[in-house]
Design an enzyme around this catalytic site. Structure first.
Site, PDB file in Angstrom:
ATOM      1  N   CYS A 410       0.797  -1.218   0.000  1.00 36.90           N
ATOM      2  CA  CYS A 410       0.000   0.000   0.000  1.00 36.90           C
ATOM      3  C   CYS A 410       0.838   1.281   0.000  1.00 36.90           C
ATOM      4  CB  CYS A 410      -0.967  -0.006   1.159  1.00 36.90           C
ATOM      5  SG  CYS A 410      -0.175  -0.159   2.746  1.00 36.90           S
ATOM      6  N   HIS A 454      -2.096   0.382   7.145  1.00 36.32           N
ATOM      7  CA  HIS A 454      -2.420   0.752   5.782  1.00 36.32           C
ATOM      8  C   HIS A 454      -2.020   2.206   5.557  1.00 36.32           C
ATOM      9  CE1 HIS A 454      -4.325   0.116   1.996  1.00 36.32           C
ATOM     10  NE2 HIS A 454      -5.298   1.015   2.179  1.00 36.32           N
ATOM     11  N   ASP A 470      -8.156   5.666  -2.212  1.00 40.49           N
ATOM     12  CA  ASP A 470      -7.276   4.563  -1.842  1.00 40.49           C
ATOM     13  C   ASP A 470      -6.809   3.825  -3.088  1.00 40.49           C
ATOM     14  OD1 ASP A 470      -5.874   2.543  -0.738  1.00 40.49           O
ATOM     15  OD2 ASP A 470      -7.490   1.784   0.540  1.00 40.49           O
TER      16      ASP A 470
END
Lengths: 660, 319
Positions: A410, A454, A470
């Site tokens: 991520c 994250h 995202d």
């Protein structure tokens, strides 16, 4: 004769329990103190036992001083300091151990026992789990047994009996302790004390380089648990914000403290509201985990300018807070020129390719929103992969990732997207935190572990404020929808062979794990989290209005009532308390009543004797007379007759009656 | 100071008058924290500080648990004294310079009493346990320096069991007293003024118990010589009997206070030694103390009578 002169020396019974208690007290602290303390304990314990067996002497004063000084020096060597909680506990423990060799009098033992209680309290600072609490009850019982043993005469010393007595007192003390725990006002800290040193506390840090979060996801350590008053939102709504990282140095994103941080941000609540509470594990950091945009009424928490929640001191203990969140809130619709520039900051001379791509995008999409969509589309449709073990990146990390390796975790996605947006002239920032979590249906809470760490992106548009995107979702939607476990089915998460998380697929182990977790949650929420705020809420729910004076009076009255109850139970006033001789008289009457000689209530003993004498044989008459005579001597003539003698005479009477 | 002591003693005897048997109850027992108790409170305060400053729920919990234990131990300590019965037994007479021993019997109820301390005020205590449904006898000794009848002081009875942070105590007067005989001083018989012979001759006395002529049997009393026990009868299970002899000596031994020199206490001491010696020799004698005459006689009872007279002798100033 079971008597002896009080000697200040320590009864054997007490010494045994003292040694046991010491082991129990020291054991849980071993992870936090230098290991040589074990050796020191063994030496001191052996020494003390040899002294008890009269094979060795107590150390001389000079030896004691030398031991003290060298122990303090050893603490300094292994802890680098003599101040601070860690060194303090190490010192406390060495004192606790060294005291053993000069354990001569009852007073020394008393000091040792009190030190033991204090050490138990300090062990709570390192570990306040339900297991640690349960275990510490063992230590406390052993310490109390040592205290009880200290009062016993040497001859009654039976270690088992002593500890039973100690445990009984401890059990009887629980109701009053519970009352005090619930109603004693939780005060604010009076002064700041050194906090426990953080030993390998993992978690989100104040900067992020490629690979950082991937590393974090190797840990299955618990971060926090959150419960909601209503329904738990869907997984893709659970973006637990910890920090924003606005400053990029070409490789690493940094947090940056600005004076404007402290200014309350401008925002408007709109849409639905979520009410939730979080119980977090100690993190040694000040930032908390929240859903944007959150608000709390707790006065030690403030909403920072970048919409994160921050506690005024680092969190060193299990901490509970409550907040309300508006996920659709309008966040900072206007940005000052200086902050606008700040969120466009990029280092020079790095990632030329990415810059060029950004310019290209800008030309095709003058509208910010469509540009963002175009970037996301690139991730979605391009050959991008989501993996825990991405290849290493060089100096132009964004370029290499976007156009060469195209595999990453991520942080790679959020970092490069923020870079591109900024290069295209859109204010943006990286946000780190946790995403999703495991839902416990029984207690309706979400459990977030380190591997839920994250990072995502926020960009800003005039009039609309900050907006969350995202990029990871474009590459691995299952990460967001089902969690990391599902997203990385190919790569196994390194949870360890012993971790129950490795056996989630076995149903009963999983059930057991979830029940245990539920218990821990309840413990943290109701016991550890029972601090000022919660106490106030609970008392309000119970009493309506909180008035400490009235609570104080009520507490005293209730405790007095409890004491009355306990003393009733201890003294049993309904039982007639006969002296030994009176008890024997009762037996005597019962014995004769069986032979149909019933003594009338008002009948004197002599009259009774005279009445029944005629029926008896001479030996019986003699036995009867002997008993009555002794009894009267004892009760009325003030010539104390040993109870043993009366008992014997009663026995003779019984035999003679039986022999008829 | 002394006025205060008197007032205190009077207060005690009003509150707890002298009694041979005392069952410790509400009006007898006092309870106060000990030094260890104050230290315990200080330790708890320190623990509370840790709890407050680290906002640690478990530290709070342990502090409250121990505080509760501390409060609760009031009841336990109190209970460890309540209901205990103290009985003062008659003390045996002793001589000046010896320790008078006061036997005390402790009777338990259905509870076991642990670590009960007994002693005179400001002196070391005897510690004993009394098991339930049983009794325990202890002896408190007291050095006596003067002859006469002495009343025992108030006895302090206390217990710190189970935790030692409270002490439950009482001061009881078990109405005990002890008869203290003069200290025996050996002096040569001639100097001791044994008026044997002329003026003491009373003819042939057969009244006293002697050694010469067998007269019959008499029940054994404490102090009687074992040499004269009729062992044959005893071995048949008939009890202890003493063979009685009548003394056939013409002359009677008389101990006379006035015939001695020296100060009163010295004279009493010498007489005391003679009484003991003559009794041991089983020689009949009489004792003349100014107007009072005891005997003639011999044996334990006679000796006790003589010694008591010596102990209580009051005509000292005029002698």
């Amino acid at each position: 004769m079971a008597e002896h002169k009080i000697k200040p020396s320590i009864p054997r019974n007490s010494l045994i329990w003292l040694l046991i208690a010491q082991v129990l007290v020291i054991l849980p602290l071993l992870w936090h103190v230098p290991l040589w303390i074990i050796g020191l304990w063994l030496v001191c314990a052996a020494w003390r036992i040899q002294v008890f067996r009269m094979r060795m002497q107590f150390p001389k004063a000079i030896v004691k001083v030398a031991m003290m000084v060298s122990a303090a020096f050893a603490v300094y060597l292994s802890r680098g300091s003599l101040v601070g909680l860690d060194a303090g506990v190490a010192l406390l423990l060495t004192a606790f151990v060294l005291k053993l060799v000069e354990l001569r009098s009852k007073r020394d033992a008393l000091v040792l026992i009190y030190l033991g209680f204090f050490t138990v309290v300090t062990s709570y600072l390192f570990d306040d789990s339900i297991l640690a609490a349960g275990y510490s009850l063992l230590s406390v019982t052993a310490l109390l047994a040592a205290l009880v043993g200290l009062q016993q005469t040497v001859l009654t010393g039976r270690p088992g009996k002593t500890v039973t007595q100690a445990a009984a007192i401890l059990l009887q003390a629980i109701p009053v302790a519970l009352l005090l725990f619930l109603f004693f006002p939780r005060l604010d800290p009076l002064w700041v004390l050194p906090a426990p040193k953080d030993k390998g506390v993992t978690g989100i840090s104040d900067h992020m380089s490629p690979g950082d979060i991937a590393e974090l996801s190797q840990s299955s350590e618990l971060v926090f648990r959150a419960s909601f008053t209503g329904e738990i939102p869907t997984q893709n709504q659970l973006y637990w914000r910890a920090l924003t990282l606005p400053y990029f140095d070409g490789r690493t994103w940094h947090m940056q403290n600005m004076t404007s941080d402290l200014l309350a941000p401008e925002w408007q609540a709109q849409g639905d509201m979520l009410e939730y509470s979080v119980i977090m594990q100690p993190s040694s950091r000040t930032w908390l985990y929240s859903l944007a945009v959150s608000q709390t009424e707790q006065k030690d928490i403030r909403l920072m300018n970048d919409f994160r929640l921050q506690h005024n001191t680092p969190i060193h203990r299990t901490y509970l807070y409550q907040a309300r969140a508006w996920p659709e809130a309008l966040a900072e619709p206007k940005l000052s020129p200086e902050k606008y520039r700040f969120y466009l900051q990029l280092p020079h001379k790095v990632n030329p390719q990415a810059r060029a791509w950004a310019q290209q995008l800008r030309q095709s999409y003058p509208d910010d929103e469509s540009l963002v969509r175009a970037v996301l589309r690139t991730f979605n449709q391009g050959e991008y992969f989501y993996t825990l073990k991405p290849p290493r990146l060089g100096k132009h990390s964004v370029d290499e990732f976007l156009f060469a390796t195209q595999t990453g975790f991520c942080e790679h996605y959020s970092s490069s997207m923020t870079f591109v947006l900024r290069a295209a002239g859109i204010p943006a920032r990286v946000v780190t935190g946790y995403q999703g979590g495991e839902v416990n249906r029984a207690e309706n809470y979400v459990q977030v572990r380190q591997y839920d760490a994250h990072s995502w992106v926020e960009y800003w548009r005039l009039g609309f404020g900050w907006h969350r995107v995202d990029p990871t979702f474009q590459v691995a939607p299952e990460r967001i929808e089902q969690g990391l476990q599902e997203a990385l089915r190919g790569e196994s998460l390194n949870t360890g062979l012993l971790s129950p998380l490795s056996y989630r697929h076995i149903n009963w182990i999983n059930q057991l794990r979830i029940s245990w977790d539920t218990l821990n949650y309840t413990w943290q929420k109701n016991v550890l989290g029972y601090q000022a705020e919660r106490q106030k809420n609970w008392l309000k729910g119970l009493l309506g209005e909180i008035s400490w004076q009235r609570i104080g009076v009520g507490l005293v009255i209730t405790i007095a009532l409890l004491f009355a109850l306990i003393s009733l139970w201890l003294f049993k006033p309904w039982q007639t308390r006969l002296s030994e001789t009176q008890r024997l008289l009762k037996q005597f009457e019962r014995l004769l009543a069986k032979r149909q000689y019933k003594r009338e209530p008002a009948e004197g003993l002599r009259a009774f004797q005279a009445r029944i004498q005629a029926d008896l044989s001479p030996p019986q008459r003699m036995a009867l007379d002997a008993f009555v005579h002794s009894y009267e001597q004892n009760e009325y003539a003030n010539v104390p007759v040993p109870a043993v003698q009366l008992k014997q005479q009663l026995q003779t009477l019984r035999h003679s009656l039986a022999g008829r | 100071m002394s006025a205060w002591r008197h007032w205190l003693a009077a207060w005690w005897s009003r509150r707890l008058p002298a009694q041979t048997r005392v069952k410790l109850g509400q009006k007898h027992i006092f309870i106060v924290p000990t030094m260890a108790g104050y230290a315990f409170a200080a330790a708890l305060l320190l623990m509370l500080m840790v709890a407050i400053n680290y906002q640690n729920s478990l530290a709070y919990a342990l502090t409250f648990l121990l505080a509760s234990v501390g409060l609760l131990s009031i009841l336990h300590t109190w209970r460890n004294l309540a209901g205990l019965q103290l009985i003062g037994l008659p003390a045996e007479a002793c001589f000046v310079g010896e320790n008078a021993r006061f036997p005390i019997r402790l009777q338990a109820t259905r509870r076991t009493y642990q670590a009960i301390g007994l002693g005179w005020l400001r002196q070391k205590m005897l510690v004993t346990d009394v098991a339930k449904h049983s009794e325990q006898q202890v002896e408190l000794s007291l050095a006596v320096k003067r002859r006469g009848k002495h009343s025992a002081e108030r006895i302090r009875v206390e217990t710190r069991f189970p935790l030692g942070i409270w002490v439950a105590w009482s001061q009881v007067d078990l109405a005990q007293s002890v008869l203290v005989y003069p200290k025996p001083i050996e002096a040569p018989l001639e100097l001791a003024g044994v008026a044997a012979g002329e003026d003491a001759v009373e003819g042939l006395a057969t009244a006293g118990r002697g050694v010469d002529d067998y007269q019959g049997l008499e029940a054994w009393q404490q102090g009687d010589s074992l040499r004269r026990v009729n062992w044959k009868a005893w071995s048949k299970g008939q009890g202890l009997w003493i063979k009685q002899f009548a003394e056939l000596k013409g002359a009677q031994t008389q101990l006379n206070f006035s015939a001695l020199g020296g100060d009163v206490e010295y004279r009493l001491s010498v007489l005391c030694a003679q009484v003991l010696k003559l009794t041991q020799q089983e020689t009949p004698f009489s004792l003349q103390l100014l107007e009072q005459t005891i005997g003639p006689g011999t044996g334990a009872a006679h000796q006790a009578e003589c010694l008591t007279a010596l102990a209580l002798f009051a005509g000292a100033e005029h002698g």
